[in-house]
Write a protein that holds these residues in place. Structure first.
Motif, short mmCIF file in Angstrom:
data_model
loop_
_atom_site.label_atom_id
_atom_site.label_comp_id
_atom_site.label_asym_id
_atom_site.label_seq_id
_atom_site.Cartn_x
_atom_site.Cartn_y
_atom_site.Cartn_z
N ALA A 1 80.92 65.14 -17.94
CA ALA A 1 80.11 65.91 -18.88
C ALA A 1 78.72 65.30 -19.04
N ALA B 1 76.74 66.10 -15.98
CA ALA B 1 76.31 67.50 -15.93
C ALA B 1 75.16 67.80 -16.87
N LEU B 2 74.96 66.97 -17.89
CA LEU B 2 73.87 67.17 -18.83
C LEU B 2 72.64 66.33 -18.48
N VAL C 1 78.45 79.27 -15.02
CA VAL C 1 78.33 78.23 -16.04
C VAL C 1 77.08 77.40 -15.80
N MET C 2 76.80 77.05 -14.55
CA MET C 2 75.62 76.25 -14.25
C MET C 2 74.33 77.01 -14.57
N ARG C 3 74.33 78.30 -14.33
CA ARG C 3 73.13 79.09 -14.64
C ARG C 3 72.89 79.14 -16.14
N VAL C 4 73.95 79.29 -16.91
CA VAL C 4 73.81 79.27 -18.37
C VAL C 4 73.34 77.89 -18.82
N ARG C 5 73.96 76.84 -18.28
CA ARG C 5 73.55 75.49 -18.64
C ARG C 5 72.07 75.26 -18.37
N ASN C 6 71.58 75.71 -17.21
CA ASN C 6 70.19 75.48 -16.86
C ASN C 6 69.24 76.36 -17.65
N TRP D 1 69.37 74.20 -21.25
CA TRP D 1 69.32 72.74 -21.33
C TRP D 1 68.35 72.20 -20.29
N PRO E 1 67.11 70.52 -15.70
CA PRO E 1 68.12 71.31 -14.99
C PRO E 1 68.99 70.45 -14.08
#
Length: 241
Positions: free
Chosen positions: A13, A16-17, A179-184, A187, A190
């Motif tokens: 986690a 990923a951040l 999920v990665m697109r939402v995260r980027n 947050w 990227p």
């Protein structure tokens, strides 16, 4: 992945951040105990394919990580092998690994989109790194590879057959990319890692535009699908201009 040797859920986690570079710095000590490392079966199949066209003098492992691709190059290159990656942590692990005698090995920290070489290699390989490049970055990436190859040199990498829409793998990878697109979107910095952004047809067109002649060869070690198509191929892009 959650074995005693691999990263914990918390460590993944945090990775990923982070940015891609810092994320891999954090993951490096345990990277070889994750599914992200290219499997030995794939590495061995690529070695077999390269032996049919080699030997080579000098080789480059693009986005080398902890150096699994460098070990592939060492079996088919006679003079020298270089691993390049932008993660200092991954390179530290690579340098600390014990390797059998063979061609000289060098490690270089650099971005694949700005390689510090010119016409220095006969062979460039890459394993599992292309999900870190957006489609719009492929022309520049392939131009860099073209520039560091000598005339007639080859750019070689394996690709698996895409999972069918009816399979669980298809929806798993689609969900991961979503999920990665939402995260980027929410947050920063990227973390670019997409499993479905590297499409073979588009890749082949961009390689040809960059001055390569492209051949696709089946990796027979992985067999065929129900329709007779190969489960895995190796892309061999030869510099012709």
């Amino acid at each position: 992945m959650f074995s005693p040797e691999g990263p914990t859920l918390r460590e993944l986690a945090v990775q990923a951040l982070s940015s891609v570079e810092h994320g891999y710095d954090l993951l490096a000590p345990k990277f070889d105990h994750t599914p992200f490392r290219t499997s030995d079966a794939v590495l061995a199949a690529v070695v077999s394919a390269l032996r049919r066209t080699g030997p080579y003098d000098d080789g480059l492992d693009l986005c080398c990580g902890t150096g699994a691709g460098v070990d592939v190059l060492a079996t088919v290159c006679r003079r020298g092998v270089t691993g390049v990656d932008f993660s200092a942590g991954m390179l530290d692990v690579a340098r600390g690994s014990t390797r059998p005698a063979g061609p000289r090995v060098s490690w270089v920290r650099a971005d694949a989109r700005a390689l510090p070489f010119t016409a220095a290699f006969d062979l460039v390989v890459s394993f599992g790194a292309f999900g870190h490049f957006l489609p719009r970055e492929l022309p520049g990436l392939f131009a860099q590879v073209h520039r560091v190859l000598r005339p007639g040199g080859r750019f070689v990498f394996p690709v698996g057959a895409p999972p069918r829409p009816s399979s669980r793998a298809f929806w798993t990878l689609l969900g991961f990319d979503a999920v990665m697109r939402v995260r980027n979107a929410v947050w920063r910095p990227p973390f670019v890692m997409y499993y479905r952004a590297f499409r073979l047809g588009e890749v082949r067109r961009e390689l040809e535009r960059a001055g390569f002649r492209v051949d696709l060869r089946a990796l027979p070690e992985f067999g065929t699908r129900d329709d007779g198509s190969p489960r895995a191929r190796v892309v061999e892009a030869r510099r012709v201009s």
